[in-house]
Structure formats: C-alpha cells, structure tokens
Design an enzyme around this catalytic site. Structure first.
Site, mmCIF file in Angstrom:
data_model
loop_
_atom_site.group_PDB
_atom_site.id
_atom_site.type_symbol
_atom_site.label_atom_id
_atom_site.label_comp_id
_atom_site.label_asym_id
_atom_site.label_seq_id
_atom_site.Cartn_x
_atom_site.Cartn_y
_atom_site.Cartn_z
ATOM 1 N N TRP A 48 46.057 39.135 33.987
ATOM 2 C CA TRP A 48 44.798 38.560 34.503
ATOM 3 C C TRP A 48 43.509 39.310 33.850
ATOM 4 C CZ3 TRP A 48 45.640 34.087 35.872
ATOM 5 C CH2 TRP A 48 46.804 33.617 36.399
ATOM 6 N N ASP B 257 37.733 41.415 39.670
ATOM 7 C CA ASP B 257 38.274 40.228 40.400
ATOM 8 C C ASP B 257 39.218 40.761 41.315
ATOM 9 O OD1 ASP B 257 40.640 38.292 40.690
ATOM 10 O OD2 ASP B 257 41.045 38.251 38.636
ATOM 11 N N LYS C 9 45.194 33.171 47.602
ATOM 12 C CA LYS C 9 45.981 34.111 47.628
ATOM 13 C C LYS C 9 45.864 34.528 49.555
ATOM 14 C CE LYS C 9 46.965 33.766 43.489
ATOM 15 N NZ LYS C 9 46.222 34.624 42.409
HETATM 16 C C1 LIG Z 1 45.885 34.378 40.960
HETATM 17 C C2 LIG Z 1 45.073 34.985 39.974
HETATM 18 C C3 LIG Z 1 44.130 34.502 39.230
HETATM 19 C C4 LIG Z 1 44.270 33.166 38.669
HETATM 20 O O1 LIG Z 1 43.590 32.454 39.605
HETATM 21 P P1 LIG Z 1 43.147 30.893 39.635
HETATM 22 O O2 LIG Z 1 42.293 30.560 40.655
HETATM 23 O O3 LIG Z 1 44.484 30.376 39.564
HETATM 24 O O4 LIG Z 1 42.258 30.715 38.341
HETATM 25 C C5 LIG Z 1 43.233 35.582 38.580
HETATM 26 N N1 LIG Z 1 43.122 36.844 38.820
HETATM 27 C C6 LIG Z 1 44.087 37.268 39.812
HETATM 28 C C7 LIG Z 1 44.067 38.835 40.467
HETATM 29 C C8 LIG Z 1 44.731 36.477 40.621
HETATM 30 O O5 LIG Z 1 45.842 36.922 41.536
#
Ligand SMILES: *Cc1c(COP(=O)(O)O)cnc(C)c1O
Length: 360
Positions: A102, A172, A196
């Site tokens: 990511w 993030d 999540k």
């Molecule tokens: C799941 C995840 C993403 C992607 O998220 P989307 O909402 O599917 O774009 C990005 N960064 C992290 C750390 C994630 O766990």
C-alpha cells in the site's frame, strides 16, 4: 444461525451489536417512516446522523478543532492521489517510506504529480520490519512525509513515529484506525478506508489539519480537492449515507466499550494470545520481527505450502474463515480488528494447537 469467526483483512467483522441495531432500524429509522438507505441526505434526520457521527469520532479520537473531518468516497486508494494533488504544491517534493504494497502504491501515485522520493524501504526482507530513519533522512523541503502506519498485508506497524521535524506527516491508517489512541496533532493528514475497522466499504475518513487545505494543484478535479468537501461538510455531493450511519453506530459502540484506551487493551490481549502461541509453537511461526508486530494483522507460516493449505482448509471447516495470507506473501494471516472477540482468538489458538499435535 451460526456466525463464523471472520479473520479477513477487509472487509471484516463488525460488532454484532451494531448489526443488530442496523437490523432493528432497517425498515424504519426512528419515526422517519423509512430506512436510512432511502432517506434524502439533505433531510433533518440524516443531517443529525452525519453530524453525530463526526462529533463522536472527534470525541473518541480527541480531534482538535483545527482539524477537519471529511467523509469521502473512493477508498484509501483515492487518497494516494488526493494527498499529492492537494499537498505537493509548495516545493513539489514529498518523501515516502516504503513498508509494503500500500505504501508503494501511494508512492507510485504521488510520483505522477511531483518529485516523490523513496526514503527507505523494507522490500529486501519482504516488508517484515519497519526501516529505521532519523530526521536527517528527510528532505526539509518535502511538502510532506507519507507513511503507512499499519501494513495490513505484512503485519508490521509503526510503534514509534519517524522524526520528521516540522514536515507534515501523512499517514494511511486504514487498518489501525480506532484500534488504540493516536495523537492526531502529530499528523498533517490521517486517512483510512472504512472496511477494516469502521464500517462496510464505501466511506473514507480523512482527518486533515485545516491549514493544509486550499493549496491544491490547478489540475485537481473538484471532487479530489479537500477544500470542496471541507467547505460543504462532506455534503458537496451525495455522501455514502448508509456506510456513514453504520460508522456512527460503530463509534457509539467504541464509546460504550470505554473508548480507544479500552480498545487498545482489548486488542493487545488478543494479539498477545496469538503471538505468545506463535513464539512457542514448533509448527507455526510469525513472519514479522517482534518489535514491529501489528496489533491488527498477524501473518504466520508453517514452512510448508502443503501444510499451510491444509490448515487454511481445515480452519475454514471449523468456522475460522478468510485466514489465508495475502497472495503476495502466502501462508496465513489472522486479522483481529476491534470487532473480533477475544474468544475468537482463543478458539483459533486452541484449533492451531490441535492441528500442531495432529501434524507434528
Ligand atoms: C485496504 C488498504 C488500502 C486500500 O483501501 P481501499 O479502500 O480498498 O482503497 C490502503 N491502505 C491500507 C493500509 C489498507 O489496509
């Protein structure tokens, strides 16, 4: 009805209490005569829902008034572009720490808009650790430094933030939001997809220091400009109404559970049960260096692809689902977000013990 223990990395489990409230309010929310799915986002009922959700999130995370809270769409992946479009517009430089897929996707997207620089990476060891940095590693002219706080796929986490001096830190937090207290004032921007630890997929939460809003590149699409959404209280266009409503129920559940300090204790307890078992097991092995282990995502392997596959299949039959590791890593991964009860982890460990005995 028999609900499984869902160890998915996302979308993932929601608290049963939240699902029951949503079910009870499905046909009629309050005395509105309709479900939240059907109501106008401009109605007074919905206005109260989104305002309360924001107020509860601010309360739980202790978000100061000089930060805006935005409910957006497009997932965390859209933030990979939104962050540079809005922030990489002073010196047109940004520093990225590459701690997994990511983080790497965020870095590559930023490189389309300016001079993104990879400061450090843990790719050499399949991202099984967090690379150490010092302030001198960062370019003082960088418009921001980007990190992925919890690396969902690899199971690592920043237990200590990198020292970036005065450079705005962007994180993030998709897979660790609301899992423990976080000092918002240490960040310029925090963002997270909801699926999540917050709600079903569909809403992305952005928490941004207000002085970082209003300096977007000219090419920035209206919908990707933080200012558009900050000026309109996340109501520039139709927001993901139902998902925000569920997020609001989750915020209330967290408050009832005792807030983020209590969530942290709950999550530490769960993670410890699993890591303690892994550390003494003769069959299963954790893949992350102990000091960088995630509280939320716990990858492990047996060392044999066949045994891994057998474990995943038998676990599924026993009601422990989605425990297969990410396709890029293999093995197993147990994601134990807020809504995973302690007994889910205890039962998983008991099942792993039994599997170990049978396959020794
Ligand atoms: C799941 C995840 C993403 C992607 O998220 P989307 O909402 O599917 O774009 C990005 N960064 C992290 C750390 C994630 O766990």
């Amino acid at each position: 009805m028999s609900r499984v223990y869902n160890f998915s990395a996302g979308p993932s489990m929601l608290p049963e209490e939240v699902l029951k409230t949503a079910a009870a309010e499905m046909l009629e929310y309050g005395d509105s005569g309709q479900s939240v799915m059907e109501m106008s986002h401009r109605s007074k009922e919905y206005d109260a829902i989104i305002k309360q959700a924001e107020a509860d999130l601010r309360d739980i995370m202790n978000i100061p008034d000089d930060y805006a809270v935005l409910f957006l769409q497009g997932g965390a992946s859209t933030q990979f572009a939104m962050v540079p479009l809005n922030l990489m517009n002073k010196n047109h430089k940004a520093d990225y720490l590459i701690t997994g897929q990511w983080a790497n996707k965020a870095y590559k997207e930023a490189a389309r808009y300016g001079a993104a620089r990879a400061v450090a990476s843990s790719a050499d060891k399949t991202y099984s650790y967090i690379p150490k940095t010092t302030r001198a590693d960062f370019d003082p002219e960088a418009d921001y430094v980007h990190i992925c706080m919890n690396n969902t796929i690899y199971g690592t986490k920043y237990h200590e933030l990198p020292d970036v001096g005065d450079i705005p830190l962007v994180a993030d937090i998709s897979s660790c939001i609301l899992s423990e207290p976080i000092d918002v004032t240490k960040f310029g921007v925090l963002y997270a997809g909801a699926q999540k630890n917050v709600a079903p997929a569909g809403v992305t939460i952005v928490i941004i220091r207000k002085d970082l809003i209003g300096n977007a590149m000219d090419i920035t699409p209206t919908m990707l400009n933080y200012q558009t959404h900050a000026d309109n209280d996340s109501m520039f266009n139709t927001p993901p109404c139902y998902t925000i409503y569920i997020a609001g129920l989750v915020f209330k559940w967290i408050k009832k559970m005792g807030g983020l300090e209590a969530m942290k204790q709950h999550n530490e307890k769960k993670a410890q049960i699993l890591y303690d078992f892994l550390d003494q097991s003769k069959l299963f092995k954790g893949t992350v260096v102990p000091e960088d282990r995630s509280l939320m995502n716990v990858p492990f392997v047996t060392g044999s692809d066949e045994l891994d596959a057998k474990f995943v299949a038998e676990a599924k039959k026993a009601g422990f689902v989605n425990i297969k590791g990410h396709r890029s890593v293999g093995g197993m991964r147990a994601s134990i977000y807020n809504a995973m009860p302690i007994e889910g982890v205890e039962k998983l460990v008991a099942f792993m013990k039994k599997f170990e005995e049978e396959n020794a």
